[in-house]
Design an enzyme around this catalytic site. Sequence first.
Site, PDB file in Angstrom:
ATOM      1  N   LYS A 100       0.834  -1.225   0.000  1.00  0.00           N
ATOM      2  CA  LYS A 100       0.000   0.000   0.000  1.00  0.00           C
ATOM      3  C   LYS A 100       0.855   1.256   0.000  1.00  0.00           C
ATOM      4  O   LYS A 100       0.462   2.279  -0.566  1.00  0.00           O
ATOM      5  CB  LYS A 100      -0.972  -0.003   1.178  1.00  0.00           C
ATOM      6  CG  LYS A 100      -0.368   0.313   2.518  1.00  0.00           C
ATOM      7  CD  LYS A 100      -0.854  -0.600   3.601  1.00  0.00           C
ATOM      8  CE  LYS A 100       0.107  -1.746   3.768  1.00  0.00           C
ATOM      9  NZ  LYS A 100      -0.178  -2.681   4.819  1.00  0.00           N
ATOM     10  N   GLU A 124      -4.738  -5.531  -5.748  1.00  0.00           N
ATOM     11  CA  GLU A 124      -5.875  -5.961  -4.925  1.00  0.00           C
ATOM     12  C   GLU A 124      -5.482  -6.189  -3.469  1.00  0.00           C
ATOM     13  O   GLU A 124      -6.248  -5.890  -2.544  1.00  0.00           O
ATOM     14  CB  GLU A 124      -6.473  -7.253  -5.504  1.00  0.00           C
ATOM     15  CG  GLU A 124      -7.689  -7.755  -4.766  1.00  0.00           C
ATOM     16  CD  GLU A 124      -8.831  -6.747  -4.771  1.00  0.00           C
ATOM     17  OE1 GLU A 124      -9.380  -6.496  -5.847  1.00  0.00           O
ATOM     18  OE2 GLU A 124      -9.159  -6.188  -3.701  1.00  0.00           O
ATOM     19  N   GLY A 129      -6.541  -6.890   2.563  1.00  0.00           N
ATOM     20  CA  GLY A 129      -6.018  -8.268   2.515  1.00  0.00           C
ATOM     21  C   GLY A 129      -6.827  -9.149   1.584  1.00  0.00           C
ATOM     22  O   GLY A 129      -6.884  -8.916   0.373  1.00  0.00           O
ATOM     23  N   GLY A 182       2.051 -11.289  18.034  1.00  0.00           N
ATOM     24  CA  GLY A 182       2.501 -11.080  16.652  1.00  0.00           C
ATOM     25  C   GLY A 182       1.501 -10.308  15.806  1.00  0.00           C
ATOM     26  O   GLY A 182       1.656 -10.203  14.593  1.00  0.00           O
ATOM     27  N   LYS A 200      -4.506   3.353   3.008  1.00  0.00           N
ATOM     28  CA  LYS A 200      -5.558   2.510   2.416  1.00  0.00           C
ATOM     29  C   LYS A 200      -6.772   3.336   2.004  1.00  0.00           C
ATOM     30  O   LYS A 200      -7.319   3.135   0.920  1.00  0.00           O
ATOM     31  CB  LYS A 200      -5.946   1.417   3.410  1.00  0.00           C
ATOM     32  CG  LYS A 200      -4.838   0.377   3.581  1.00  0.00           C
ATOM     33  CD  LYS A 200      -5.140  -0.563   4.724  1.00  0.00           C
ATOM     34  CE  LYS A 200      -4.093  -1.660   4.832  1.00  0.00           C
ATOM     35  NZ  LYS A 200      -4.253  -2.427   6.077  1.00  0.00           N
TER      36      LYS A 200
END
Length: 408
Positions: A100, A124, A129, A182, A200
């Site tokens: 992005k 895409e 995601g 994580g 985004k």
Amino acid sequence: MIKVAIMGCGTIGSGVYEVIENNQAVLQKELGEEIRVAKILDLRSFPGTPYEKLVVNDISLIVDDPEISIVVETMGGTKPAYQFVKSCLLAGKHVTTSNKALVAAHGTELLQIAREKNVNFFFEAAVGGGIPVIRNIGTGYAGQVIEEITGILNGTTNFILTKMDREGASFEDVLAEAQRLGYAEKDPSADVEGWDTCRKIAILSSLAMDGEVDFEEIETEGITKIDTADFAYARKMGTSIRLVGSMLREEDGFSVFVGPMMVGMDDPLYSVSGVFNGIVIRGNQLGVTMMYGSGAGKLPTASAVIADIVEIAKNPARNVPFGWHAGKLSPKPAGARLHRFLVRFDGADAAAAQKTAEALGAKAPVFPDGGAEFAVLTEALTKDELKEKLAAFPNVKKYIRAALNGIA
Ligand SMILES: NC(=O)c1ccc[n+]([C@@H]2O[C@H](COP(=O)([O-])OP(=O)(O)OC[C@H]3O[C@@H](n4cnc5c(N)ncnc54)[C@H](OP(=O)(O)O)[C@@H]3O)[C@@H](O)[C@H]2O)c1
């Protein structure tokens, strides 16, 4: 055989390799021929992996390889991704990227080069995601005037806010847990300061408005100042708080912002919890729709890259209409957009609090279970109008946007 190169074999790049191998049969059926990863560019050499022999360390081995027609960029960042992608497009190769930062900073130019070279530059995976939001804006919502896009576009911050809401935990504690699990980076700034969401929504706004919306012109606020008391008020009002990126088409332009927003239980975004993403799109004839799903992660994101690869492989000699056209579009200041606001004030005097509430168009103030403060959910106002009104109240603590509709 269709030959693909991957630049950057980390989480997403290795996922792309895996999906191509795991879903070879379905890909062959769809494309009518074999498709394989032929080269992988990375700084590391991956000894002992199934792709060890494919690894190269020099970009020219991809750019100058006439057999490679599709290049996947999953390195991240803009340097050297921009130069590498540009070289591939100029060499007549199709490119798909999950990056992005690259698309927000250089998308306009790269789309233009792809058109001139009659190849495709797809992205895409750069937003949402595994959710096919970008292709949907171009094709699924074709023929619509897109009036609004409001999305939870960052799984890390949504995980943090959901936990704060459900467990009453502090931002700092949940962030530390997200880092342990994580879900958050060691340096979480890009997520928690809203910069990731900003890039985004810049990309989605560019698609919806068909011109370049510069992410640097988007008013952006993260979630670092959201505290347990904000959530206590939100719960009392039957609402929650989400980090959204939002674009609204207005009569004389459009506005975009990124920031925390209170949403009511009937708002489609209320039910988007944990690491998931949800994107609400309103079209002038369509009304409201929402896309929901895994907004990040190895295989969901790799799957979006694969969808790009399939479309490219089906259109090997043609630039498929995609993206936005050149020409910069400046958003209107977000301060002129109508919202309601949750405003918190110091003080415990009931009569003064009632007066404050009425001055801001509310029936009554809301008091917390303890502490010398109160909050007011305002009537619909622009942020500029709110600031003017609040100038009369020296006891203002903070305010948070609230959705215009759906909060009682
Ligand atoms: N992870 C996600 O869930 C997710 C979701 C959506 C989009 N994305 C985007 O996808 C992109 C990749 O993310 P990721 O999570 O896969 O990152 P990552 O795990 O850090 O992978 C990046 C890979 O590129 C390699 N690389 C970096 N610079 C290079 C160079 N100059 N030449 C060759 N290889 C280079 C890295 O090598 P070293 O490790 O040796 O540095 C690493 O193997 C980013 O733009 C990210 O924003 C990620």
